[in-house]
Every structure is written in C-alpha cells, then in structure tokens.
Design an enzyme around this catalytic site. Structure first.
Site, short mmCIF file in Angstrom:
data_model
loop_
_atom_site.label_atom_id
_atom_site.label_comp_id
_atom_site.label_asym_id
_atom_site.label_seq_id
_atom_site.Cartn_x
_atom_site.Cartn_y
_atom_site.Cartn_z
CB SER A 179 -0.95 0.00 1.20
OG SER A 179 -0.20 -0.07 2.39
CG HIS A 207 -4.20 -1.37 -1.05
ND1 HIS A 207 -4.75 -0.12 -1.16
CD2 HIS A 207 -3.84 -1.51 0.25
CE1 HIS A 207 -4.72 0.49 0.00
NE2 HIS A 207 -4.16 -0.33 0.89
CE LYS A 238 -7.18 -1.17 2.37
NZ LYS A 238 -7.30 -0.07 3.33
#
Ligand code: PMP
Length: 391
Positions: A179, A207, A238
């Site tokens: 990340s 991610h 996310k």
C-alpha cells in the site's frame, strides 16, 4: 500529578520532527471531490478506487436493508448475530473470488488478527514479507509463532529461509499490493516456493480487490492461481467503498475460522447496512468492468504526467502512486501547499515508511475526470518547483 506528561513530551518531539499526522475532517461524501473546512478539494487520499463509497445503487441497498432488518446484528455471529444478509454476502464473495467459501469479519484488520493465530502457534514458523501491513504483523505477534521476515518481494530470499526451517507447519504471508509503494507481490513465484517446502500461502488482497484481475477479482485472478493460494484475506473498505473484511478459501479453512477466529467468536457481526452495501458492491463488479477500466485509464494518465514532470514515482505497478520526496518535513510542506491549491494528497512519513523515504501518496480513482487530473498535475508542477524537488 500528571502521569501522562510523557505523552505531551513525545507529541512535542513528533511535532518538531514533522512526524505528526494532521487529521482532516471531511464534510462531504467521499468521492473524487470532497469538502474540508468549507473548502472544495480534488481527493487523492482515499482507497475508494472505484467511487463506490457514494454510489447511488449501494446507498439505496443500504437504506432498504435498514428498513427491512434495522441497523445492528445484536450479537456476535456464533451466538445470534448471523443474519441472512451475512450468508448472502459470503456466498456472493465466494462466487466473485471463484473459491469454495468465504467468512466475513468486521474489517480487514480483524480478518488478519483472526486468521493467522487460528492457523499457526508456538511450534510453527511464519515467513512474512518485510513490508507487510501492520495487521499482518499484529496477527503474527498474536499467534506466538516464530516470525522470519524475508526481503521485500524476493522469492529467492524466501526460499533460502524456508530451506533451513525446522518447523513442521510453515505459513508464508504477503500483501498482494503493497500500500505504500504500489508494487505487486510475485504471488506465482511465492506460491511455487511455498508448495515446494510444504508451507501454506496467504495473501492480503486489500489493495488488489477492485483493481487487479478480471472485473477486479484481485491478485489470485491476476496470476490465474485459483485454488492454489490457501488463504486470501480481503477488505470491503477500499474498492468496495464500504467497511468489513473477509477470508476466502477452501470449505475446511472457512469452517475452521468459524470455530477458531477470535474476532468472529468474540466481536459483534458486521452491521446490516454495511453488509447490504457490500453485497451490492460485489454485484456491481460481478456484472461490469467499466469502473476498473476507468481506474486504470486514469492511473496511466497520472503516472505518465508525473514522470514527465520529473517526479520519482518508485516502482508502482498499480493505482497507488508514491511521489518520493525524502524528508518528512518536505513531504508535509508539499502536502500543505497542494491543499492550498485545492488538491488533497497526504504526506506519508516514518513510521509508516522508513526514515528518509517520505512521500506524497497519490491514490487514483475511477471518479476523477481528466480535468481533475490535469489540475492535480499542474499543482504538483507548481509545488515541486517551489520546493525545488523538480527543476
Ligand atoms: N491489509 C492491508 C494490506 C491494508 O492496506 C489495510 C488497510 N489499510 C488493511 C489490511 C485493513 O483493512 P481494513 O481497513 O478493512 O481494516
């Protein structure tokens, strides 16, 4: 007597070293544009890769679920907190991730805390990438297993370390997308090595979801490793735009986590609107890759623009662009000047990244227009020259 005086001293020290994180309060929905202190800004800070955090279909699904089921689950999953919505979300995720089964947790963080100690203990060894996320590090600590850190994204170093391991049970863990750097774990190579040494392999795809693979199915799909990665951890916070975490894998793994995942057993279930919103987010991705394609188009445009301006953007392979600036104070000043120019992009410094490797982390999103991206590049150009980071 002020017993907490040491805290004030520590905070003053952090302030002096430019290491205090300034927390901004957002007064609008999370999107490509946000409002802070009454000021409208173009947002490059959130992990809302696809813009789903304020998606009308998802909002409607959450509202309808509240009308039908209320807001809270009222208990932990095992006692009386598992609602039909939780089962629906787990089934939808299992189909999306193309795996046998899924268990949902309250967050990605708790998914890691639940899973690692359920799989390994004192007699066992974990092999963890040196840049793995804090929730993996904490999960490893909780397990009590011996932890061996291998060099970042380095299958050879992993193999050298596995070769000399005496434990019967071994677990290799890696982030899917890192990340802070935006680089991708060589999961295909790591999986082969883990297999060779009879180690379990676990990936945290926080991610990668909504970003990598067909329709954003994540890193396992990206490398076509379906059925070959033992544990896939995910988050709904996310790209899915909501909150919540999950683990995807075999039926036996999920059955075990339902008996031994402590946050599952001892912390109340995900709320009704979060669960319903997550189901809708999965449905949107399952059906179309339009948003994922737009995310990548925007990413390409921003990366090319940054490189043209002369910025060092490290080795990013994803929509996370680290604009490398060195000292934390420079990164903080850079972020402040961007803010004044209407661009919200956070400075990241120690301890999140090593000393001397501070950066502005630019998070791309499908919600940005080309006009947004041009404005951002213009502001980076101006601030970069002002602070003499580019010439
Ligand atoms: N794993 C990774 C790799 C992450 O980046 C994050 C979020 N920063 C998490 C886990 C935690 O996810 P959540 O926000 O759902 O707790």
């Amino acid at each position: 007597m002020n017993k907490l005086i040491w805290i004030d001293k520590e905070i003053a020290r952090l302030q002096k070293e430019g290491l205090i994180t300034k927390i901004r309060t957002i007064e609008s929905p999370i999107g490509g544009h946000i409002r802070i202190n009454g000021k409208n800004l173009i947002n490059f800070c959130s992990n809302n890769y696809l813009g789903l955090a304020n998606n009308p279909r998802i909002k409607k699904a959450a509202i309808n679920s509240i009308k039908k089921y209320g807001v809270g689950p009222g208990a932990v999953r095992t006692i009386a907190g598992t609602m039909s919505l939780h089962d629906q979300l787990e089934n939808a995720l299992a189909k999306f991730k193309k795996c046998e089964a899924v268990i949902v947790f309250q967050s990605g963080f708790t998914a890691n805390l639940a899973t690692i100690p359920a799989l390994v203990g004192k007699e066992d060894t974990i092999f963890s990438d040196e840049l793995n996320h804090a929730s993996i590090i904490d999960g490893c600590r909780l397990s009590g297993a011996q932890v061996t850190r291998y060099a970042h994204n380095d299958p050879k170093d992993l193999e050298a370390k596995l070769k000399t391991c005496k434990s019967d049970k071994r677990l290799v863990i890696t982030d899917g997308v890192f990340s802070m750097n935006g680089d991708i774990a060589p999961l295909d190579k790591l999986q082969k090595i883990a297999n060779k040494y009879k180690a379990l392999i676990m990936v945290d795809d926080a991610h990668g979801e909504g970003v990598l693979g067909k329709n954003g199915r994540g890193i396992v799909d990206h490398f076509k490793l379906h059925g070959k990665v033992d544990v896939e951890v995910g988050t709904m916070s996310k790209a899915f735009g909501v909150v919540g975490g999950y683990v995807a894998g075999s039926k036996s793994l999920i059955a075990w986590l339902k008996q031994r995942g402590r946050p599952f057993l001892f912390s109340s279930a995900l709320t009704v609107p979060d669960t319903a919103a997550s189901i809708e987010a999965v449905k949107i991705l399952q059906k179309s890759d339009k948003l994922v394609s737009k995310l990548w188009k925007n990413t390409k445009y921003m990366k090319e623009g940054m490189v043209k301006l002369g910025f060092d953007i490290g080795k990013s392979e994803t929509p996370i662009i680290p604009v490398m600036l060195g000292e934390a104070k420079v990164a903080q000043e850079f972020s402040k000047l961007l803010f004044e120019a209407g661009i919200f992009a956070m400075a990241i410094g120690y301890p999140t990244v090593p000393q001397g490797m501070a950066r502005i982390r630019v998070m791309n999103s499908a919600t940005h227009t080309i006009d947004d991206l041009n404005k951002a590049l213009h502001a980076f150009d101006e601030v970069g020259h002002k602070l003499k980071v580019i010439s």
